[in-house]
Design a protein around this motif. Structure first.
Motif, PDB file in Angstrom:
ATOM      1  N   LEU A  91      58.739 -10.230 -14.078  1.00 39.66           N
ATOM      2  CA  LEU A  91      58.879 -10.981 -14.969  1.00 39.66           C
ATOM      3  C   LEU A  91      60.377 -11.879 -15.806  1.00 39.66           C
ATOM      4  CD1 LEU A  91      56.101 -11.538 -16.553  1.00 39.66           C
ATOM      5  CD2 LEU A  91      56.763  -9.564 -17.966  1.00 39.66           C
ATOM      6  N   GLU A 164      48.004 -10.119  -8.339  1.00 41.37           N
ATOM      7  CA  GLU A 164      48.854  -9.714  -9.163  1.00 41.37           C
ATOM      8  C   GLU A 164      49.744 -11.014  -9.332  1.00 41.37           C
ATOM      9  OE1 GLU A 164      50.373  -5.991  -6.777  1.00 41.37           O
ATOM     10  OE2 GLU A 164      52.365  -6.873  -8.330  1.00 41.37           O
ATOM     11  N   CYS A 166      49.061 -13.814  -9.806  1.00 43.22           N
ATOM     12  CA  CYS A 166      48.397 -14.913 -10.677  1.00 43.22           C
ATOM     13  C   CYS A 166      48.620 -14.394 -11.926  1.00 43.22           C
ATOM     14  CB  CYS A 166      46.852 -15.021 -10.670  1.00 43.22           C
ATOM     15  SG  CYS A 166      45.893 -15.918 -11.519  1.00 43.22           S
ATOM     16  N   MET A 167      48.268 -12.652 -12.316  1.00 38.71           N
ATOM     17  CA  MET A 167      49.137 -12.164 -13.542  1.00 38.71           C
ATOM     18  C   MET A 167      50.095 -12.254 -14.136  1.00 38.71           C
ATOM     19  SD  MET A 167      47.726 -10.664 -15.829  1.00 38.71           S
ATOM     20  CE  MET A 167      45.896  -9.681 -15.676  1.00 38.71           C
ATOM     21  N   VAL A 168      51.182 -11.933 -13.248  1.00 33.57           N
ATOM     22  CA  VAL A 168      52.663 -12.598 -13.540  1.00 33.57           C
ATOM     23  C   VAL A 168      52.634 -13.502 -14.406  1.00 33.57           C
ATOM     24  CG1 VAL A 168      54.882 -12.458 -12.323  1.00 33.57           C
ATOM     25  CG2 VAL A 168      53.526 -10.621 -11.310  1.00 33.57           C
ATOM     26  N   ALA A 170      50.260 -15.623 -15.458  1.00 39.41           N
ATOM     27  CA  ALA A 170      49.851 -15.507 -16.543  1.00 39.41           C
ATOM     28  C   ALA A 170      50.616 -15.006 -17.749  1.00 39.41           C
ATOM     29  CB  ALA A 170      48.791 -15.150 -16.487  1.00 39.41           C
ATOM     30  N   LEU A 171      50.983 -13.494 -17.306  1.00 40.81           N
ATOM     31  CA  LEU A 171      52.425 -13.246 -18.410  1.00 40.81           C
ATOM     32  C   LEU A 171      53.828 -13.502 -18.488  1.00 40.81           C
ATOM     33  CD1 LEU A 171      51.576  -9.401 -17.242  1.00 40.81           C
ATOM     34  CD2 LEU A 171      50.605  -9.865 -18.604  1.00 40.81           C
ATOM     35  N   GLY A 173      53.532 -16.621 -18.737  1.00 39.04           N
ATOM     36  CA  GLY A 173      53.038 -17.851 -19.743  1.00 39.04           C
ATOM     37  C   GLY A 173      53.230 -17.218 -21.238  1.00 39.04           C
ATOM     38  N   SER A 174      52.869 -15.981 -21.777  1.00 40.59           N
ATOM     39  CA  SER A 174      52.924 -15.331 -22.767  1.00 40.59           C
ATOM     40  C   SER A 174      53.826 -15.254 -23.213  1.00 40.59           C
ATOM     41  CB  SER A 174      52.110 -13.694 -22.387  1.00 40.59           C
ATOM     42  OG  SER A 174      50.411 -14.292 -22.238  1.00 40.59           O
ATOM     43  N   VAL A 175      54.881 -14.744 -22.444  1.00 43.14           N
ATOM     44  CA  VAL A 175      56.002 -14.569 -23.025  1.00 43.14           C
ATOM     45  C   VAL A 175      56.819 -15.654 -23.668  1.00 43.14           C
ATOM     46  CG1 VAL A 175      58.668 -13.532 -22.158  1.00 43.14           C
ATOM     47  CG2 VAL A 175      56.568 -12.661 -21.526  1.00 43.14           C
ATOM     48  N   SER A 199      61.885  -9.956 -26.008  1.00 43.28           N
ATOM     49  CA  SER A 199      60.893 -10.962 -25.320  1.00 43.28           C
ATOM     50  C   SER A 199      59.842  -9.179 -24.315  1.00 43.28           C
ATOM     51  CB  SER A 199      60.465 -11.778 -25.227  1.00 43.28           C
ATOM     52  OG  SER A 199      60.368 -12.905 -26.263  1.00 43.28           O
ATOM     53  N   VAL A 203      57.748  -6.699 -24.906  1.00 40.92           N
ATOM     54  CA  VAL A 203      56.348  -6.306 -23.619  1.00 40.92           C
ATOM     55  C   VAL A 203      56.425  -4.583 -22.482  1.00 40.92           C
ATOM     56  CG1 VAL A 203      55.308  -7.030 -20.978  1.00 40.92           C
ATOM     57  CG2 VAL A 203      56.249  -8.598 -22.669  1.00 40.92           C
TER      58      VAL A 203
END
Lengths: 216, 216
Positions: A91, A164, A166-168, A170-171, A173-175, A199, A203
């Motif tokens: 991440l 997994e 894909c979620m990396v 997405a996360l 993006g949030s960060v 940041s 998390v």
DNA sequence: CAATAAAATTACAGTAGCTGCACACATGCG
DNA sequence: CGCATGTGTGCAGCTACTGTAATTTTATTG
């Protein structure tokens, strides 16, 4: 048709580049003075000495001139470094990669900062920017998948490896969104890398992780 | 001004509600048939038997009729349950809260699913939807902060508690986006709560957490 | 340098989303 | 019925954006 491909530094290319930056700067200046909504495309065209049609030939939309023409795409070297990175903190590495691409695109830091602040405070632009980033997600997901493979992970043992990856993304993006807002709206007193570390620490605290870089 | 507030079930209110849903359904049907871009506001108005001006009085924008007028806001009961929830998995609880609000708003599940699929495949709408969610972020952050306080956390011992709350909301946004896409685009064979558990499991795996709900 | 191909710029006309305004009409209430 | 208020509509106008065809500018070739 048989001649060599057009040079990058011909008169044509130079004029094009000049017109583009001239319009971008005119637009930015006008928006900072009158506010984004009050600025019309015609105003920008007049300041940039082109017709409206030419404007749209360059940027496609009004928002385009504020966001810049090219999406932030990382260099090949950074890409390879990411895929073969051996750290446990995927991440963090991905966030670093995106940040580098974002900063490395605009040589003039003042312009960059002005632009980012305008984007951050203009819902229209922020929304568009997020859409652009979303368009990169597919390729980023592929990239993450490559790294996971390079680290020995495979779909055979982990059927949802694609999820997994894909979620990396997405996360990440949030960060990124969190950090951008912190950096350009609130004012963060520190270096960008400190901010990113902060940041990512958050998390870890939230998800109950022992922290990035943990070794079992 | 001294009379009691207008009843919810007067002729006026009923007509209003009828017109609104009539337009929403007409718009959805037209978009599913011709594609979002090919549908004009005038077409929707003709199908819904109102003037263009009335359409914009109701929804403000073309996108509005597809997204629904009201943003998804949780019930007070759910809100209280979240703030005083004692589980260790804040992220999971927040995602559950948002999901409940989203689902609980549209009684007709077929309409809900059609709408969501249209949104998911239409960049314009998806972008707008994200903007709307972003507008809720401030209040959600406040909510998370309340829960953190209720659990004994305080700014005195954790100066960046506000940042932590903000990041929780950002991460929840990622999980929601991931889950929505999985649910409405790819097809996920399972219940919504299974999907959410799956998503949250991925987050834990990525960040190196022992997993949500872990008890030391 | 002149001729010619290719690319860039432009004017013009038209579409669609959206807004302000003034007026007509419907509804709720005494 | 009569009045206040909410609601729907027509219209004029603005802004973003597009297709097209003509005109100008740059690049290349004989």
């Amino acid at each position: 048709m048989t001649s060599r491909p057009p040079l990058d530094d011909g008169l044509r290319a130079r004029k094009r580049a000049a017109t583009q930056t001239r319009l971008e700067r005119a637009a930015l200046a006008l928006a900072l003075e009158h506010g984004y909504d009050s600025v019309t495309v015609d105003m920008i065209c007049e300041a940039g000495l082109v017709s409206q049609r030419t404007f749209f030939n360059y940027f496609g939309t009004k928002e385009g001139v504020f966001l810049g023409t090219a999406p932030p795409v990382p260099s090949d070297a950074d890409l390879a470094a990411f895929v073969h990175g051996t750290g446990p903190d995927i991440l963090g590495d991905l966030v670093g990669l995106i940040t580098a691409a974002l900063v490395g695109r605009e040589p003039d830091l003042d312009v960059l900062k002005s632009r980012r602040m305008l984007i951050e405070r203009t819902p229209d632009l922020l929304s568009l920017e997020n859409t652009r980033i979303a368009e990169l997600e597919e390729s980023l997901t592929q990239l993450v998948l490559e790294r996971l493979h390079a680290r020995g992970r495979a779909e055979e043992s982990t059927p949802d490896l694609g999820d997994e990856a894909c979620m990396v993304v997405a996360l990440a993006g949030s960060v990124m969104r969190f950090s951008m807002q912190k950096w350009f709206c609130a004012g963060f007193a520190g270096t960008p890398s400190e901010l990113l570390r902060h940041s990512l620490g958050l998390v870890g605290r939230i998800t109950g992780a022992a922290g990035p870089g943990v070794r079992p």
